[in-house]
Design an enzyme around this catalytic site. Structure first.
Site, mmCIF file in Angstrom:
data_model
loop_
_atom_site.group_PDB
_atom_site.id
_atom_site.type_symbol
_atom_site.label_atom_id
_atom_site.label_comp_id
_atom_site.label_asym_id
_atom_site.label_seq_id
_atom_site.Cartn_x
_atom_site.Cartn_y
_atom_site.Cartn_z
ATOM 1 N N HIS A 17 0.838 -1.204 0.000
ATOM 2 C CA HIS A 17 0.000 0.000 0.000
ATOM 3 C C HIS A 17 0.874 1.256 0.000
ATOM 4 O O HIS A 17 0.681 2.156 -0.816
ATOM 5 C CB HIS A 17 -0.912 -0.041 1.234
ATOM 6 N N GLU A 18 1.827 1.306 0.920
ATOM 7 C CA GLU A 18 2.664 2.507 1.043
ATOM 8 C C GLU A 18 3.530 2.712 -0.195
ATOM 9 O O GLU A 18 3.683 3.840 -0.666
ATOM 10 C CB GLU A 18 3.517 2.439 2.313
ATOM 11 N N HIS A 21 1.632 4.208 -3.136
ATOM 12 C CA HIS A 21 1.244 5.629 -3.059
ATOM 13 C C HIS A 21 2.073 6.466 -4.038
ATOM 14 O O HIS A 21 1.637 7.533 -4.469
ATOM 15 C CB HIS A 21 1.415 6.187 -1.649
ATOM 16 N N GLU A 78 -6.083 6.543 -1.186
ATOM 17 C CA GLU A 78 -5.957 5.423 -0.255
ATOM 18 C C GLU A 78 -6.580 4.152 -0.831
ATOM 19 O O GLU A 78 -6.042 3.057 -0.667
ATOM 20 C CB GLU A 78 -6.598 5.773 1.085
ATOM 21 N N ASP A 82 -4.753 0.672 -1.561
ATOM 22 C CA ASP A 82 -5.232 -0.594 -0.984
ATOM 23 C C ASP A 82 -5.360 -1.670 -2.057
ATOM 24 O O ASP A 82 -4.914 -2.811 -1.874
ATOM 25 C CB ASP A 82 -6.583 -0.411 -0.286
ATOM 26 N N HIS A 140 -9.200 8.049 4.250
ATOM 27 C CA HIS A 140 -9.225 6.585 4.173
ATOM 28 C C HIS A 140 -10.683 6.116 4.215
ATOM 29 O O HIS A 140 -11.496 6.670 4.944
ATOM 30 C CB HIS A 140 -8.506 5.953 5.372
ATOM 31 N N ARG A 146 -11.775 -1.108 3.543
ATOM 32 C CA ARG A 146 -10.365 -1.283 3.164
ATOM 33 C C ARG A 146 -10.082 -2.767 2.944
ATOM 34 O O ARG A 146 -9.066 -3.124 2.358
ATOM 35 C CB ARG A 146 -9.453 -0.706 4.233
#
Length: 180
Positions: A17-18, A21, A78, A82, A140, A146
């Site tokens: 996920h990070e 981004h 976000e 995800d 989020h 999520r």
């Protein structure tokens, strides 16, 4: 000595996920040196923007409470991370010996444990009042979305749990969003 499925599904999804981004609706606007600069080909950026719009549209249909929906435009970065984060983590998991096997633990296959781990990291209970505040102020999606939102777009999830037409989390294959 931990179960690879749990690690890749849990922290692997968060790491994926990070990392992704970098290529969400905002990160995609910066070049490799961190400069605000359009580095995309016109065709690739148009395809990417189309995918981003699909994410906005899909998440905007998710009902949180009564008739309260997720704000797909506010949460798109976000949600994109995800969806892509799960795909990256799953691909990495499938490179492990356990990910390539089918040994069950506690009655669950490696793929099932991978997806269960994703659900476990986002489990939370909150009051409706807080959820209403969340929807109006948080970039989020609520924790359950999520999990459900990205998994509805992940074909291996369907295969792991035999999700079929008519099931609550079923999306036809042509409606599933693949970011990368």
């Amino acid at each position: 000595n931990a179960d690879d499925a749990l690690n890749y599904g849990g922290i692997g999804m968060v790491i994926g996920h990070e990392i992704t981004h970098t290529f969400d609706d905002q990160g995609a606007q910066y070049d490799k040196d961190g400069n605000l600069k359009n580095w995309w080909t016109k065709e690739d950026y148009a395809k990417f923007k189309s995918k981003i719009q699909q994410v906005i549209n899909m998440y905007s249909t998710y009902t949180v409470l009564d008739n309260l929906h997720i704000n797909g435009a506010m949460t798109v970065g976000e949600n994109t991370a995800d969806i892509a984060g799960i795909a990256v983590a799953y691909d990495a998991f499938k490179m492990t010996q356990q990910g390539q096997g089918n040994t069950k633990i506690d009655g669950f296959t490696p793929d099932q444990r991978f997806f269960i781990s994703i659900a476990k990291i986002w489990r939370v209970k909150m009051k409706d009042e807080f959820l209403r505040l969340w929807i109006n102020n948080n970039p989020h999606s609520p924790p359950n979305w999520r999990v459900n939102g990205p998994l509805m777009n992940t074909t291996p999830f369907y295969e792991a749990f035999n999700v079929k037409p008519g099931d609550k989390m079923f999306l036809p294959k042509n409606e599933r969003i693949i970011i990368w």
